[in-house]
Design an enzyme around this catalytic site. Structure first.
Site, PDB file in Angstrom:
ATOM      1  N   ARG A 234       0.716  -1.077  -0.058  1.00  0.00           N
ATOM      2  CA  ARG A 234      -0.015  -0.006  -0.111  1.00  0.00           C
ATOM      3  C   ARG A 234       0.821   1.322   0.083  1.00  0.00           C
ATOM      4  NH1 ARG A 234      -3.538  -2.236  -1.728  1.00  0.00           N
ATOM      5  NH2 ARG A 234      -5.603  -2.711  -0.851  1.00  0.00           N
ATOM      6  N   GLU A 263      -3.652   7.595  -4.739  1.00  0.00           N
ATOM      7  CA  GLU A 263      -3.934   7.156  -6.111  1.00  0.00           C
ATOM      8  C   GLU A 263      -5.271   7.762  -6.570  1.00  0.00           C
ATOM      9  OE1 GLU A 263      -4.000   2.915  -5.818  1.00  0.00           O
ATOM     10  OE2 GLU A 263      -1.811   2.745  -5.166  1.00  0.00           O
ATOM     11  N   HIS A 281      -0.846   0.503 -10.063  1.00  0.00           N
ATOM     12  CA  HIS A 281      -1.739  -0.422  -9.161  1.00  0.00           C
ATOM     13  C   HIS A 281      -2.409  -1.587  -9.951  1.00  0.00           C
ATOM     14  CE1 HIS A 281      -3.972  -0.787  -4.999  1.00  0.00           C
ATOM     15  NE2 HIS A 281      -3.799  -2.220  -5.652  1.00  0.00           N
TER      16      HIS A 281
HETATM   17  P1  NAP Z   1      -1.331 -11.311   4.719  1.00  0.00           P
HETATM   18  O1  NAP Z   1      -1.268 -12.604   4.291  1.00  0.00           O
HETATM   19  O2  NAP Z   1      -2.225 -10.881   5.730  1.00  0.00           O
HETATM   20  O3  NAP Z   1       0.130 -10.575   5.129  1.00  0.00           O
HETATM   21  C1  NAP Z   1       0.255  -9.575   5.573  1.00  0.00           C
HETATM   22  C2  NAP Z   1       1.882  -9.497   6.206  1.00  0.00           C
HETATM   23  O4  NAP Z   1       2.175  -8.074   6.632  1.00  0.00           O
HETATM   24  C3  NAP Z   1       1.814 -10.398   7.430  1.00  0.00           C
HETATM   25  O5  NAP Z   1       2.926 -11.255   7.315  1.00  0.00           O
HETATM   26  C4  NAP Z   1       1.899  -9.544   8.596  1.00  0.00           C
HETATM   27  O6  NAP Z   1       2.774 -10.002   9.577  1.00  0.00           O
HETATM   28  C5  NAP Z   1       2.432  -8.213   7.942  1.00  0.00           C
HETATM   29  N1  NAP Z   1       2.060  -7.113   8.693  1.00  0.00           N
HETATM   30  C6  NAP Z   1       0.871  -6.647   9.028  1.00  0.00           C
HETATM   31  N2  NAP Z   1       0.846  -5.517   9.818  1.00  0.00           N
HETATM   32  C7  NAP Z   1       2.112  -5.354  10.018  1.00  0.00           C
HETATM   33  C8  NAP Z   1       2.739  -4.157  10.699  1.00  0.00           C
HETATM   34  N3  NAP Z   1       2.248  -3.234  11.457  1.00  0.00           N
HETATM   35  N4  NAP Z   1       4.344  -4.210  10.382  1.00  0.00           N
HETATM   36  C9  NAP Z   1       4.780  -4.989   9.944  1.00  0.00           C
HETATM   37  N5  NAP Z   1       4.365  -6.024   9.345  1.00  0.00           N
HETATM   38  C10 NAP Z   1       2.853  -6.154   9.280  1.00  0.00           C
HETATM   39  O7  NAP Z   1      -1.889 -10.521   3.435  1.00  0.00           O
HETATM   40  P2  NAP Z   1      -1.310 -10.623   1.964  1.00  0.00           P
HETATM   41  O8  NAP Z   1      -2.604 -11.658   1.318  1.00  0.00           O
HETATM   42  O9  NAP Z   1      -0.113 -11.089   1.863  1.00  0.00           O
HETATM   43  O10 NAP Z   1      -1.621  -9.087   1.383  1.00  0.00           O
HETATM   44  C11 NAP Z   1      -0.742  -8.197   1.962  1.00  0.00           C
HETATM   45  C12 NAP Z   1      -0.968  -6.644   1.267  1.00  0.00           C
HETATM   46  O11 NAP Z   1      -0.783  -6.629  -0.106  1.00  0.00           O
HETATM   47  C13 NAP Z   1      -2.655  -6.326   1.203  1.00  0.00           C
HETATM   48  O12 NAP Z   1      -3.224  -5.930   2.410  1.00  0.00           O
HETATM   49  C14 NAP Z   1      -2.597  -5.401   0.388  1.00  0.00           C
HETATM   50  O13 NAP Z   1      -2.481  -4.176   0.739  1.00  0.00           O
HETATM   51  C15 NAP Z   1      -1.628  -5.725  -0.641  1.00  0.00           C
HETATM   52  N6  NAP Z   1      -1.960  -6.152  -2.174  1.00  0.00           N
HETATM   53  C16 NAP Z   1      -1.582  -5.139  -3.035  1.00  0.00           C
HETATM   54  C17 NAP Z   1      -1.865  -5.551  -4.317  1.00  0.00           C
HETATM   55  C18 NAP Z   1      -1.686  -4.656  -5.738  1.00  0.00           C
HETATM   56  O14 NAP Z   1      -2.540  -4.942  -6.667  1.00  0.00           O
HETATM   57  N7  NAP Z   1      -0.419  -3.987  -5.613  1.00  0.00           N
HETATM   58  C19 NAP Z   1      -2.881  -6.931  -4.558  1.00  0.00           C
HETATM   59  C20 NAP Z   1      -3.165  -7.580  -3.428  1.00  0.00           C
HETATM   60  C21 NAP Z   1      -2.606  -7.198  -2.124  1.00  0.00           C
HETATM   61  P3  NAP Z   1       2.758  -9.722  11.074  1.00  0.00           P
HETATM   62  O15 NAP Z   1       1.079  -9.980  11.275  1.00  0.00           O
HETATM   63  O16 NAP Z   1       3.411 -10.695  11.629  1.00  0.00           O
HETATM   64  O17 NAP Z   1       3.081  -8.473  11.348  1.00  0.00           O
HETATM   65  C1  8YV Z   2      -7.230  -4.514  -6.157  1.00  0.00           C
HETATM   66  C2  8YV Z   2      -5.525  -4.934  -3.986  1.00  0.00           C
HETATM   67  O1  8YV Z   2      -6.526  -3.902  -7.154  1.00  0.00           O
HETATM   68  O2  8YV Z   2      -6.277  -6.880  -3.464  1.00  0.00           O
HETATM   69  C3  8YV Z   2      -5.839  -5.829  -3.016  1.00  0.00           C
HETATM   70  O3  8YV Z   2      -5.604  -5.386  -1.944  1.00  0.00           O
HETATM   71  O4  8YV Z   2      -4.810  -3.801  -3.725  1.00  0.00           O
HETATM   72  C4  8YV Z   2      -5.869  -5.189  -5.506  1.00  0.00           C
HETATM   73  O5  8YV Z   2      -6.004  -6.483  -5.907  1.00  0.00           O
HETATM   74  C5  8YV Z   2      -7.760  -3.616  -5.294  1.00  0.00           C
HETATM   75  O6  8YV Z   2      -8.020  -3.879  -3.964  1.00  0.00           O
HETATM   76  C6  8YV Z   2      -9.055  -3.324  -6.030  1.00  0.00           C
HETATM   77  O7  8YV Z   2      -9.656  -1.989  -5.599  1.00  0.00           O
END
Ligand code: NAP
Ligand code: 8YV
Length: 321
Positions: A234, A263, A281
Site C-alpha cells: 500500500r 492514487e 496499481h
Molecule cells: P497477509 O497474508 O495478511 O500478509 C500481511 C503481512 O504483513 C503479514 O505477514 C503481517 O505479519 C505483516 N504485517 C501486518 N501488519 C504489520 C505491521 N504493522 N508491521 C509489519 N508487518 C505487518 O496479506 P496478503 O494477502 O499477503 O496481502 C498483503 C497486502 O498486499 C494487502 O493487505 C494489500 O494491501 C496488498 N496488495 C496489493 C495488491 C496490488 O495490486 N498491488 C494486490 C493484493 C494485495 P505480522 O502479522 O507478523 O506483522
Molecule cells: C485490487 C489490491 O486492485 O487486493 C488488493 O488489496 O490492492 C488489488 O488486488 C484492489 O483492491 C481493487 O480495488
C-alpha cells in the site's frame, strides 16, 4: 435472498454487478441522482455493502444502516473499511485472500526485475530510436546477483514472492510484527536493522494506521545510496515525500512502485525520474484473477445470507458460532 438489500457505493466489475442484481435487491449508489435520498429511503432495509475499496466505508457511513450485517470488500487489502468498528458492532467484513496471491507475486517479481535492470527506461531508449543512433543502452549499476531482498510483510503474498526469489537464488530476509513458523528466511523484528543489511526492500505490507509511513527517511537512509525500494503493498506504508527526497538527493538508487499514497495521483517528481518504475496499481489486474476476486465477493454475500457465515471474514471480524 431477493428481498435482501445490498448497497454498492461505487462501480464494480460487471460480473459482480450482474450476479448481485440476479440474487439480491441491489442499490447502485453512484448511479443515484440523489445518493443521500437513496440512503435515507433504504437505510433500514440495507443489510450488506459490496465495495471496491475506492470509497471509505468508515464507522459514520456504516452507522447510517441500522440493520447492516456484512461489508464484502473486493481486494485482500481492506484498509478503506473500518473493520475494527465493524467488529465492535457485530458486522462482518470479508475480503478476497488467496485467489490473487500468485498473480500479485508475479507482478512483484516483474516490477523488481524492471527496476533493478532499468527495463522500462531501456525499452523507451529503443522505441525513441536511440539504440540505432547512439549505440547500446548504458550498463545498469544495479543487479540481482549477490544481492539480498528484505520483504516487509511475509504473509500470503510475501511468501509467494520469497518462493520465486528462492528459484532465482536470491537470499531473502523479512520483517513483520512476529516471526513466521516454518520459513527458512532470517527474521528481523527491527525494520531499520533489516534495511541496513539488505540491498532491496520489497514491501507487501497492508495499509492502515499500524503501518503508516513505516518506510521513513530513517529506513530509506539505512537502505542507503545503492539501495532499491519496491512497493506492491500500500502507498501509505511509504513516506512518499521522504522517498522522493532520498531519490533526488542520491541517498537511494531507485524505486519500483505499484502503489502510491494518493492514487491515482502520482507526484510529478516521480514521473520525471526516468530510472524509477511506476505501475498503475496492477498487482492483481488480469481478467482471470479479477474474475476470481469478484466471484469471492459474490460468494461471501451468498454464503452469509444462506448460512449466517461469510467464507473469508477478516481477522477483526472472526466467524461467530
Ligand atoms: P497477509 O497474508 O495478511 O500478509 C500481511 C503481512 O504483513 C503479514 O505477514 C503481517 O505479519 C505483516 N504485517 C501486518 N501488519 C504489520 C505491521 N504493522 N508491521 C509489519 N508487518 C505487518 O496479506 P496478503 O494477502 O499477503 O496481502 C498483503 C497486502 O498486499 C494487502 O493487505 C494489500 O494491501 C496488498 N496488495 C496489493 C495488491 C496490488 O495490486 N498491488 C494486490 C493484493 C494485495 P505480522 O502479522 O507478523 O506483522
Ligand atoms: C485490487 C489490491 O486492485 O487486493 C488488493 O488489496 O490492492 C488489488 O488486488 C484492489 O483492491 C481493487 O480495488
Amino acid at each position: 435472498m431477493r428481498n435482501t438489500h445490498v448497497l454498492m457505493p461505487g462501480p464494480m466489475a460487471r460480473t459482480i454487478v450482474e450476479q448481485l442484481d440476479a440474487n439480491f435487491t441491489l442499490h447502485k449508489l453512484w448511479e443515484a441522482e440523489d445518493p443521500d435520498r437513496l440512503i435515507a429511503d433504504n437505510a433500514e432495509r440495507i443489510e450488506a455493502i459490496a465495495t471496491g475499496g475506492h470509497r471509505s466505508v468508515d464507522g459514520p457511513f456504516m452507522q447510517r444502516f441500522p440493520n447492516l450485517k456484512i461489508v464484502a470488500n473486493f481486494g485482500v487489502g481492506y484498509d478503506t473499511v473500518d473493520a475494527a468498528w465493524a467488529g465492535q458492532h457485530g458486522i462482518y467484513v470479508s475480503n478476497t485472500p488467496d485467489v490473487l496471491t500468485e498473480e500479485v507475486a508475479d507482478t512483484a517479481l516483474g516490477l523488481l526485475l524492471m527496476t533493478v535492470r532499468q527495463l522500462s527506461e531501456s525499452e523507451r531508449y529503443l522505441r525513441a530510436g536511440r539504440w540505432e543512433k547512439e549505440g547500446a543502452f548504458a550498463l545498469t549499476k544495479a543487479t540481482l546477483r549477490n544481492r539480498t531482498v528484505g520483504i516487509v510483510g511475509l504473509g500470503r503474498i510475501g511468501k509467494a514472492i520469497a518462493r520465486r526469489l528462492d528459484a532465482f537464488r536470491v537470499p531473502v530476509a523479512y520483517h513483520g510484527r512476529s516471526e513466521q513458523a516454518g520459513v527458512p528466511y532470517r527474521y528481523y523484528d527491527d525494520l531499520k536493522a533489516m534495511a541496513s543489511d539488505v540491498d532491496i526492500l520489497l514491501s507487501v505490507a497492508p495499509g492502515g494506521p499500524s503501518t503508516h509511513h513505516m518506510i521513513s527517511t530513517e529506513v530509506l537512509d539505512a537502505l542507503g545510496p545503492d539501495g532499491i525500494l519496491v512497493n506492491v503493498g500500500r502507498g501509505s506504508v511509504v513516506d512518499e515525500a521522504a522517498l522522493i527526497a532520498a531519490l533526488k538527493e542520491g541517498r537511494l538508487m531507485s524505486a519500483g512502485l505499484d502503489v502510491f499514497e494518493n492514487e491515482p495521483h502520482v507526484p510529478a517528481e516521480l514521473m520525471a525520474m526516468e530510472h524509477v518504475v511506476l505501475l498503475p496499481h496492477v498487482g492483481s489486474a488480469s481478467v482471470h484473477t479479477r474474475q476470481q476476486m469478484g466471484q469471492l465477493v459474490v460468494d461471501n454475500l451468498k454464503s452469509y445470507f444462506e448460512t449466517g457465515k461469510p467464507l473469508t471474514p477478516v481477522a477483526e471480524t472472526p466467524l461467530r458460532d
